[in-house]
Design an enzyme around this catalytic site. Structure first.
Site, mmCIF file in Angstrom:
data_model
loop_
_atom_site.group_PDB
_atom_site.id
_atom_site.type_symbol
_atom_site.label_atom_id
_atom_site.label_comp_id
_atom_site.label_asym_id
_atom_site.label_seq_id
_atom_site.Cartn_x
_atom_site.Cartn_y
_atom_site.Cartn_z
ATOM 1 N N HIS A 1 0.827 -1.204 0.000
ATOM 2 C CA HIS A 1 0.000 0.000 0.000
ATOM 3 C C HIS A 1 0.862 1.255 0.000
ATOM 4 O O HIS A 1 0.537 2.244 -0.629
ATOM 5 C CB HIS A 1 -0.914 0.016 1.227
ATOM 6 C CG HIS A 1 -2.185 -0.721 0.989
ATOM 7 N ND1 HIS A 1 -2.865 -1.378 1.968
ATOM 8 C CD2 HIS A 1 -2.892 -0.902 -0.140
ATOM 9 C CE1 HIS A 1 -3.944 -1.936 1.458
ATOM 10 N NE2 HIS A 1 -3.980 -1.665 0.181
ATOM 11 N N CYS B 1 -13.905 1.874 -28.523
ATOM 12 C CA CYS B 1 -13.599 1.654 -27.108
ATOM 13 C C CYS B 1 -12.648 0.487 -26.881
ATOM 14 O O CYS B 1 -12.467 0.046 -25.766
ATOM 15 C CB CYS B 1 -14.887 1.421 -26.316
ATOM 16 S SG CYS B 1 -15.809 -0.023 -26.847
#
Lengths: 539, 93
Positions: free
Chosen positions: A185, A492
């Site tokens: 993290h 896309c």
């Protein structure tokens, strides 16, 4: 010192460069200095409150993920009354507050440190962060922001995430750690805040004596007392990186325009709201593709679950269009209990809208959730793998009956536009035959079906080359058909996210692209660099 | 009367930090006493305690048993199971 003894290779955890003095972080000590007055239990409770208050103040300043989640976990953990109960036994045995706190935390730290699972081992960092914060509060030691001189390179064994978040990092500073992991993290936070970071420098001595040092956060290298050549090479790489970074970062916030000043719409592709963490809606023109397969990953979710997921996306989009693709299961995206098993050729089998139409009850559930979501924003429904005009007609009929059901239930629902993916060559060659409101090119499947070559098969993937004239001609044909029918057209697929492919798409006449959020800056930069103009334009 | 249910943890990572916070918040939002366990035979732990739920270290793929007693017990069990089945996506923030 020999050049080798000055050079330390760890792992790059956050890219970026730094050149400055090393600053050693004071490592926390376990015992409070001197005898302490007052009841140990009361002191521990007060220290826990102080830790919670400090985290709460920090959380008020933090808006982005995963920072918020990390702080929230620590806040909730330290607020759990069970912690005091765990410390009570040690307190009853005569331990002081610090020893009792360690008695409560250490077994948990050891338990998680020996976990076989990365997700749980990663929690050791949080546990030690909290352990240190409360010990610091007990000892009256500051665990607030680090105060570092400009261009400082912080050296530590490890750095608690909450301390990293509390610190006001300035450009030019960096972090080097003896332990740590690029997937932690802390590394995520460093990347988000653009603080260069190198981890895993186990060989770095406890008191490295040097005047200055160089950090390359991408390569994971620390050089102590660099010589003139090393400084020069570092300076060149740093300047080059800063230029590329600035180009992309400067573009992400601006409008997308070609060199000739022509606007291009750039939207984002997402699978869930979490993909939008840290992305500003003002930096794009809406959501161009929501893949709903993730929602179905463990079997079909019910209508309220789907509605909640769609609402979160509409809320983020704040009025901009949100194009949601109906379930594109099958082939490489199986859904338990829904996709057929043992198809001999699943890519040419029952997938996309074919599968949805084969399960009309399930499909109606998704259509109802989409119609209800449309009461709260600009929802556009996108159908995958459409081959025949009749498929769109059948979906329209289901959509009408879903709307009737909702009216009977007095549920509010909104108007939706119905569009289709252009990814089956048969549809691409006869776009004008379909009764749709908009078109979106799925370049991945269109290319692999056109070239009869899978992108994930290394022996043939070179054939699936977007520069092949067959593909560029087909693109041009779709653009002119869409223009003739007055249909908005976007692309896309992965192609739109590759800066080197952007000129090809613009040259074909496309003016709407949908890309992963992380590619926004690079794609806008590629658009800005495109000098050309074109006669054919779409969307 | 106690309500029971169970489901599989299918999100990547199992009951790690964010899912633990989400689950405990949902459990505490009901008047019922909500408990969870890795095994139907127990031990049952307080689903509202971050420390206890975290200590289960329940990995992805494990079965989670839920039981509740008291006010809105059935709704509480359903809400916890829905949260897990939804991959913790519907978690309150």
């Amino acid at each position: 010192m020999s050049p080798l003894a000055r050079r330390f290779c760890g792992q790059g955890a956050a890219p970026g460069f730094a050149h400055g003095p090393l600053v050693l972080m004071a490592e926390p000590r376990d015992t409070a200095a001197g005898p302490q007055a007052g009841d140990p239990g009361d002191r521990l409770q007060a220290a826990l409150h102080a830790a919670v208050d400090a985290l709460r103040a920090l959380q008020a300043r933090v808006r982005d993920e995963p920072a918020r989640s990390i702080l929230e976990f620590q806040l909730e953990f330290l607020s759990d009354p069970l912690l005091l109960e765990s410390a009570a036994e040690a307190l009853d045995g005569g331990a002081d507050a610090a020893a009792a706190w360690c008695a409560a935390m250490d077994p948990m730290v050891a338990d998680f440190a020996s976990a076989g699972d990365d997700y749980f081992r990663e929690r050791v960092t949080d546990l030690q962060d909290m352990r240190a914060r409360v010990l610091a509060a007990l000892a009256g030691v500051d665990s607030g922001p680090l105060r570092l001189p400009p261009e400082a390179i912080l050296v530590a064994d490890d750095l608690p995430p909450s301390r990293f978040l509390a610190t006001d990092w300035q450009s030019g500073q960096a972090v080097v750690l003896r332990s740590g992991s690029p997937s932690s993290h802390l590394a995520l936070l460093a990347r988000a805040r653009q603080v260069p970071m190198v981890v895993g420098l186990a060989a770095l001595p406890p008191q490295p004596a040097c005047r200055d040092a160089l950090v390359d956060g991408a390569a994971g290298i620390l050089v102590l007392d660099p010589d003139a050549d090393e400084r020069a090479a570092h300076g060149r790489r740093r300047a080059h990186w800063a230029q590329a970074h600035a180009r992309s970062a400067a573009r992400v916030a601006g409008p997308a325009r070609t060199a000739a000043g022509e606007p291009v719409q750039v939207l984002v592709n997402v699978a869930c709201a979490a993909d939008l963490a840290g992305v500003q809606v003002a930096h794009c023109d809406g959501i161009g593709l929501v893949r709903t397969e993730l929602l179905f990953a463990h079997g079909p979710p019910d209508e309220p679950t789907q509605l909640a997921a769609y609402r979160r996306l509409l809320h983020w989009a704040a009025g901009r269009p949100v194009t949601i693709r109906t379930l594109d299961a099958g082939a490489d995206k199986p859904v338990p209990g829904l996709t057929p098993r043992a198809e001999t050729n699943p890519f040419l089998g029952q997938r996309g809208v074919r599968l949805s139409l084969a399960h009309p009850v399930r499909f109606a559930e998704q259509l109802r959730a989409l119609l209800r979501a449309a009461a709260e924003g600009d929802v556009r429904i996108l159908l995958p793998m459409v081959t025949e005009p009749d498929e769109v007609r059948r979906v329209r009929a289901l959509l009408d009956s879903a709307a009737a059901t909702l009216r009977a239930r007095s549920e509010p629902c909104g108007p939706v536009r119905l569009g289709m993916m252009v990814e089956v060559p048969a549809a691409a060659l006869a776009v004008d035959a379909f009764e749709v409101d908009f078109l979106s090119i799925g370049s991945n499947d269109l290319l692999q079906y056109l070239m009869a070559a899978a992108r994930d098969n290394a022996t043939v993937s070179a054939l699936a080359d977007a520069r092949h004239p067959a593909f560029t001609r087909l693109l041009g044909s779709i653009v002119s058909q869409a223009r003739a029918c007055g249909l908005p057209l976007s692309l896309c697929g992965d192609l739109a996210a590759q800066p080197e492919a952007v000129p090809l798409l613009l040259a074909a006449g496309l003016r709407t692209l949908s890309v992963p959020p992380a590619a926004l800056g690079a794609v806008k930069a590629a658009i800005a660099a495109w000098p050309g103009g074109t006669d054919a334009q779409a969307g | 009367m106690a309500e029971h249910g169970s489901t599989l943890l299918r999100n990547a990572g199992g009951l790690h930090a964010r899912p633990v916070v989400a689950l405990t918040k949902v459990a505490r939002s009901f008047p019922a006493r909500v408990q969870i366990a890795a095994d139907a035979a127990g031990p049952w732990i307080d689903a509202g305690s971050v420390v206890q739920v975290m200590r289960m270290k329940l990995p992805a793929g494990a079965r989670l048993h839920v039981r509740a007693e008291g006010g809105e017990a059935a709704a509480a069990v359903a809400a916890v199971i829905a949260l897990v089945d939804n991959g913790f996506a519907g978690a309150p923030t």
